[in-house]
Write a protein that holds these residues in place. Sequence first.
Motif, PDB file in Angstrom:
ATOM      1  N   ARG A  71      56.604  56.155  52.947  1.00 15.16           N
ATOM      2  CA  ARG A  71      55.607  56.118  51.895  1.00 15.16           C
ATOM      3  C   ARG A  71      56.108  55.325  50.713  1.00 15.16           C
ATOM      4  NH1 ARG A  71      53.143  61.995  51.223  1.00 15.16           N
ATOM      5  NH2 ARG A  71      51.189  61.147  51.929  1.00 15.16           N
ATOM      6  N   GLY A  72      55.176  54.813  49.953  1.00 19.03           N
ATOM      7  CA  GLY A  72      55.498  54.162  48.700  1.00 19.03           C
ATOM      8  C   GLY A  72      55.396  52.649  48.739  1.00 19.03           C
ATOM      9  N   ASN A  73      55.464  52.085  47.565  1.00 18.39           N
ATOM     10  CA  ASN A  73      55.392  50.638  47.407  1.00 18.39           C
ATOM     11  C   ASN A  73      56.808  50.056  47.448  1.00 18.39           C
ATOM     12  OD1 ASN A  73      56.461  50.003  44.550  1.00 18.39           O
ATOM     13  ND2 ASN A  73      55.097  51.752  44.207  1.00 18.39           N
ATOM     14  N   ILE A  74      56.900  48.744  47.355  1.00 20.53           N
ATOM     15  CA  ILE A  74      58.223  48.109  47.394  1.00 20.53           C
ATOM     16  C   ILE A  74      58.667  47.589  46.026  1.00 20.53           C
ATOM     17  CG2 ILE A  74      58.178  47.637  49.849  1.00 20.53           C
ATOM     18  CD1 ILE A  74      57.404  44.774  49.255  1.00 20.53           C
ATOM     19  N   GLY A  75      58.010  48.066  44.964  1.00 21.86           N
ATOM     20  CA  GLY A  75      58.506  47.800  43.622  1.00 21.86           C
ATOM     21  C   GLY A  75      57.822  46.703  42.830  1.00 21.86           C
ATOM     22  N   TYR A  76      56.800  46.077  43.402  1.00 17.66           N
ATOM     23  CA  TYR A  76      56.080  45.065  42.640  1.00 17.66           C
ATOM     24  C   TYR A  76      54.632  44.999  43.101  1.00 17.66           C
ATOM     25  CZ  TYR A  76      56.586  41.971  46.690  1.00 17.66           C
ATOM     26  OH  TYR A  76      56.539  41.428  47.945  1.00 17.66           O
ATOM     27  N   MET A  77      53.803  44.349  42.299  1.00 18.20           N
ATOM     28  CA  MET A  77      52.410  44.112  42.682  1.00 18.20           C
ATOM     29  C   MET A  77      51.881  42.898  41.935  1.00 18.20           C
ATOM     30  SD  MET A  77      50.176  46.998  40.635  1.00 18.20           S
ATOM     31  CE  MET A  77      48.595  46.364  41.154  1.00 18.20           C
ATOM     32  N   PHE A  78      50.775  42.391  42.409  1.00 15.70           N
ATOM     33  CA  PHE A  78      50.105  41.259  41.774  1.00 15.70           C
ATOM     34  C   PHE A  78      48.777  41.731  41.201  1.00 15.70           C
ATOM     35  CE2 PHE A  78      52.764  39.513  45.116  1.00 15.70           C
ATOM     36  CZ  PHE A  78      53.437  38.516  44.426  1.00 15.70           C
ATOM     37  N   THR A  92      46.059  33.039  35.889  1.00 17.89           N
ATOM     38  CA  THR A  92      45.412  34.343  35.740  1.00 17.89           C
ATOM     39  C   THR A  92      46.098  35.447  36.546  1.00 17.89           C
ATOM     40  OG1 THR A  92      43.870  33.786  37.520  1.00 17.89           O
ATOM     41  CG2 THR A  92      43.135  33.356  35.251  1.00 17.89           C
ATOM     42  N   THR A  93      47.070  35.103  37.361  1.00 16.39           N
ATOM     43  CA  THR A  93      47.741  36.102  38.194  1.00 16.39           C
ATOM     44  C   THR A  93      49.111  36.452  37.631  1.00 16.39           C
ATOM     45  OG1 THR A  93      46.583  35.304  40.144  1.00 16.39           O
ATOM     46  CG2 THR A  93      48.525  36.663  40.530  1.00 16.39           C
ATOM     47  N   VAL A  94      49.388  37.745  37.557  1.00 14.12           N
ATOM     48  CA  VAL A  94      50.641  38.260  37.023  1.00 14.12           C
ATOM     49  C   VAL A  94      51.318  39.099  38.103  1.00 14.12           C
ATOM     50  CG1 VAL A  94      51.626  39.849  35.307  1.00 14.12           C
ATOM     51  CG2 VAL A  94      49.766  38.306  34.664  1.00 14.12           C
ATOM     52  N   MET A  95      52.628  38.985  38.193  1.00  7.35           N
ATOM     53  CA  MET A  95      53.408  39.833  39.086  1.00  7.35           C
ATOM     54  C   MET A  95      54.080  40.908  38.228  1.00  7.35           C
ATOM     55  SD  MET A  95      56.574  38.747  41.505  1.00  7.35           S
ATOM     56  CE  MET A  95      57.196  39.817  42.762  1.00  7.35           C
ATOM     57  N   LEU A  96      53.747  42.154  38.495  1.00  3.91           N
ATOM     58  CA  LEU A  96      54.389  43.274  37.804  1.00  3.91           C
ATOM     59  C   LEU A  96      55.550  43.737  38.673  1.00  3.91           C
ATOM     60  CD1 LEU A  96      51.257  45.305  36.689  1.00  3.91           C
ATOM     61  CD2 LEU A  96      52.594  43.695  35.336  1.00  3.91           C
ATOM     62  N   GLN A  97      56.716  43.838  38.080  1.00  3.37           N
ATOM     63  CA  GLN A  97      57.918  44.214  38.820  1.00  3.37           C
ATOM     64  C   GLN A  97      58.472  45.532  38.304  1.00  3.37           C
ATOM     65  OE1 GLN A  97      60.416  40.792  38.133  1.00  3.37           O
ATOM     66  NE2 GLN A  97      59.543  39.715  39.877  1.00  3.37           N
ATOM     67  N   ARG A  98      59.417  46.077  39.078  1.00  2.80           N
ATOM     68  CA  ARG A  98      60.102  47.327  38.745  1.00  2.80           C
ATOM     69  C   ARG A  98      59.153  48.518  38.680  1.00  2.80           C
ATOM     70  NH1 ARG A  98      63.277  44.537  34.030  1.00  2.80           N
ATOM     71  NH2 ARG A  98      64.473  43.057  35.247  1.00  2.80           N
ATOM     72  N   ILE A  99      58.148  48.502  39.530  1.00  4.00           N
ATOM     73  CA  ILE A  99      57.235  49.639  39.636  1.00  4.00           C
ATOM     74  C   ILE A  99      57.965  50.732  40.411  1.00  4.00           C
ATOM     75  CG2 ILE A  99      55.062  50.450  40.624  1.00  4.00           C
ATOM     76  CD1 ILE A  99      54.020  47.557  40.250  1.00  4.00           C
TER      77      ILE A  99
END
Length: 70
Positions: free
Chosen positions: A44-51, A3-10
């Motif tokens: 500031r900002g994210n590091i390019g991915y999230m779950f 059920t968990t997805v890693m979204l990349q290249r954010i």
Amino acid sequence: SRTTVMLQRIPFAFSLNEVLHWLDAEGFAGRYDATHMPLKRHGRGNIGYMFVNFVEPQMASECIRVFNGH
């Protein structure tokens, strides 16, 4: 049955709220129950991915199908 997805290249400038708005606009509103977006230590900002954890495995599979290649 994952059920968990890693979204990349954010894009680094995107906030969590911006990405959640994007997910909701693609039809996933109310279909996930947890998210985690690591942020840069300094600056500031994210590091390019999230779950994203979806409430049903089918929604995780649909998310992969919708965002694959974006």
